[in-house]
Motif scaffolding. Structure first.
Motif, mmCIF file in Angstrom:
data_model
loop_
_atom_site.group_PDB
_atom_site.id
_atom_site.type_symbol
_atom_site.label_atom_id
_atom_site.label_comp_id
_atom_site.label_asym_id
_atom_site.label_seq_id
_atom_site.Cartn_x
_atom_site.Cartn_y
_atom_site.Cartn_z
ATOM 1 N N ILE A 121 53.001 5.412 7.672
ATOM 2 C CA ILE A 121 53.602 6.438 8.573
ATOM 3 C C ILE A 121 53.817 6.309 9.883
ATOM 4 O O ILE A 121 52.887 5.942 10.265
ATOM 5 C CB ILE A 121 52.912 7.725 8.086
ATOM 6 N N ARG A 122 55.056 6.126 10.482
ATOM 7 C CA ARG A 122 55.061 5.404 11.846
ATOM 8 C C ARG A 122 54.262 6.485 12.610
ATOM 9 O O ARG A 122 54.680 7.385 12.864
ATOM 10 C CB ARG A 122 56.861 5.347 12.037
ATOM 11 N N SER A 123 53.630 5.948 13.272
ATOM 12 C CA SER A 123 52.508 6.803 14.068
ATOM 13 C C SER A 123 51.829 6.026 15.448
ATOM 14 O O SER A 123 51.947 4.776 15.241
ATOM 15 C CB SER A 123 51.080 7.261 13.260
ATOM 16 N N THR A 124 51.619 6.694 16.539
ATOM 17 C CA THR A 124 51.333 6.393 17.736
ATOM 18 C C THR A 124 50.082 7.197 18.305
ATOM 19 O O THR A 124 50.088 8.267 18.226
ATOM 20 C CB THR A 124 52.464 6.399 18.527
ATOM 21 N N PHE A 125 49.180 6.533 18.706
ATOM 22 C CA PHE A 125 47.967 7.131 19.324
ATOM 23 C C PHE A 125 47.876 6.731 20.685
ATOM 24 O O PHE A 125 47.929 5.602 21.088
ATOM 25 C CB PHE A 125 46.664 6.859 18.721
ATOM 26 N N ILE A 126 47.663 7.801 21.826
ATOM 27 C CA ILE A 126 47.121 7.211 23.090
ATOM 28 C C ILE A 126 45.698 7.595 23.157
ATOM 29 O O ILE A 126 45.227 8.547 22.855
ATOM 30 C CB ILE A 126 47.745 8.233 24.287
ATOM 31 N N ILE A 127 44.900 6.411 23.501
ATOM 32 C CA ILE A 127 43.545 6.312 23.350
ATOM 33 C C ILE A 127 42.857 6.132 24.900
ATOM 34 O O ILE A 127 43.322 5.071 25.471
ATOM 35 C CB ILE A 127 42.787 5.452 22.326
ATOM 36 N N ASP A 128 42.107 7.029 25.145
ATOM 37 C CA ASP A 128 41.404 6.928 26.854
ATOM 38 C C ASP A 128 40.526 5.819 26.677
ATOM 39 O O ASP A 128 40.233 5.227 25.827
ATOM 40 C CB ASP A 128 40.890 8.479 27.096
ATOM 41 N N ALA A 129 40.030 5.641 28.010
ATOM 42 C CA ALA A 129 39.353 4.531 28.357
ATOM 43 C C ALA A 129 37.945 4.419 27.626
ATOM 44 O O ALA A 129 37.321 3.448 27.386
ATOM 45 C CB ALA A 129 39.142 4.339 30.058
ATOM 46 N N GLU A 130 37.554 5.780 27.057
ATOM 47 C CA GLU A 130 36.282 5.882 26.662
ATOM 48 C C GLU A 130 36.317 5.808 25.098
ATOM 49 O O GLU A 130 35.349 5.864 24.165
ATOM 50 C CB GLU A 130 35.542 7.174 26.932
ATOM 51 N N GLY A 131 37.630 5.518 24.612
ATOM 52 C CA GLY A 131 37.823 5.409 22.956
ATOM 53 C C GLY A 131 38.081 6.752 22.320
ATOM 54 O O GLY A 131 37.913 6.926 21.009
ATOM 55 N N LYS A 132 38.351 7.781 23.082
ATOM 56 C CA LYS A 132 38.842 8.965 22.319
ATOM 57 C C LYS A 132 40.489 9.348 22.414
ATOM 58 O O LYS A 132 40.964 8.805 22.967
ATOM 59 C CB LYS A 132 38.195 10.219 23.155
ATOM 60 N N VAL A 133 40.741 9.815 21.292
ATOM 61 C CA VAL A 133 42.296 10.159 21.267
ATOM 62 C C VAL A 133 42.648 11.216 22.152
ATOM 63 O O VAL A 133 42.032 12.178 22.134
ATOM 64 C CB VAL A 133 42.486 10.636 19.558
ATOM 65 N N GLU A 134 43.690 10.717 23.058
ATOM 66 C CA GLU A 134 44.252 11.634 23.864
ATOM 67 C C GLU A 134 45.407 12.361 23.312
ATOM 68 O O GLU A 134 45.627 13.522 23.326
ATOM 69 C CB GLU A 134 44.957 10.914 25.079
ATOM 70 N N LYS A 135 46.250 11.778 22.498
ATOM 71 C CA LYS A 135 47.384 12.074 21.845
ATOM 72 C C LYS A 135 47.646 11.483 20.652
ATOM 73 O O LYS A 135 47.188 10.375 20.510
ATOM 74 C CB LYS A 135 48.515 12.172 22.781
ATOM 75 N N ALA A 136 47.985 12.379 19.562
ATOM 76 C CA ALA A 136 48.546 11.634 18.160
ATOM 77 C C ALA A 136 49.649 12.213 17.874
ATOM 78 O O ALA A 136 50.149 13.283 17.857
ATOM 79 C CB ALA A 136 47.365 12.069 17.149
ATOM 80 N N TYR A 137 50.636 11.070 17.540
ATOM 81 C CA TYR A 137 51.925 11.387 17.165
ATOM 82 C C TYR A 137 51.992 10.819 15.711
ATOM 83 O O TYR A 137 51.998 9.562 15.573
ATOM 84 C CB TYR A 137 52.989 10.617 17.904
ATOM 85 N N TYR A 138 52.614 11.727 14.712
ATOM 86 C CA TYR A 138 52.962 11.199 13.435
ATOM 87 C C TYR A 138 54.461 11.388 13.164
ATOM 88 O O TYR A 138 55.084 12.283 13.684
ATOM 89 C CB TYR A 138 52.070 12.124 12.469
ATOM 90 N N ASN A 139 54.847 10.660 12.160
ATOM 91 C CA ASN A 139 56.120 10.519 11.574
ATOM 92 C C ASN A 139 57.100 10.447 12.740
ATOM 93 O O ASN A 139 58.262 11.005 12.979
ATOM 94 C CB ASN A 139 56.641 11.984 10.781
#
Length: 155
Positions: A121-139
């Protein structure tokens, strides 16, 4: 299909081989924001468009402290050919067992030409400098996706 990640979740740790067969971990990228994008297959039209779009915006993203990393089920040798053919300079990682794809909710049922299939599933994640998900985009769509990320990152 695994659960989808939400902002605030800890990004699943991984160790995958890059196009040269060298291991890369998420932990090794700490201290910088990371755009981690999952795509179905190197050297296909949509995946090429998306990857070239990231490459075209790479200097601005890196200047803003953002590292771009692509992940697909392709073997390292195919990723190396893709990198060379398209002039990509950011890491492309191989997840042939789809374990990391599944951990991020980027593998499962999807519609393809009106049929339900199982795949990436074409997906993208922005992960912050501490390793937490800032944003999650699916499809996400391959075209225009990087521009949306730039807006969301306020670049």
């Amino acid at each position: 299909m695994s659960d989808r990640l939400e902002p605030g979740d800890v990004a699943p740790e991984f160790e995958l081989l890059d196009a040269d067969g060298a291991p890369v971990t998420l932990a090794s990228l700490r201290g910088r924001r990371v755009i981690l994008y999952f795509y179905p297959a190197a050297m296909t039209p949509g995946c090429t468009k998306e990857s070239v779009d990231f490459q075209s915006n790479l200097a601005e993203l890196e200047a803003a402290g953002v590292t771009v990393v692509g992940v697909s089920p392709d073997k390292p040798a195919k990723l190396a050919k893709f990198r060379e053919k398209e002039g990509l300079t950011f890491p492309l990682l191989s997840d042939p067992d789809t374990e990391v794809l599944k951990a991020y909710g980027a593998y499962g049922e999807k519609k393809l030409y009106g049929k339900v299939v199982v795949g990436v599933i074409r997906s993208t994640f922005i992960i912050d400098a501490e390793g937490k998900v800032e944003k999650a985009y699916y499809n996400v769509k391959a075209t225009g996706h990087v521009e949306r990320l730039r807006r969301d990152l306020e670049l």
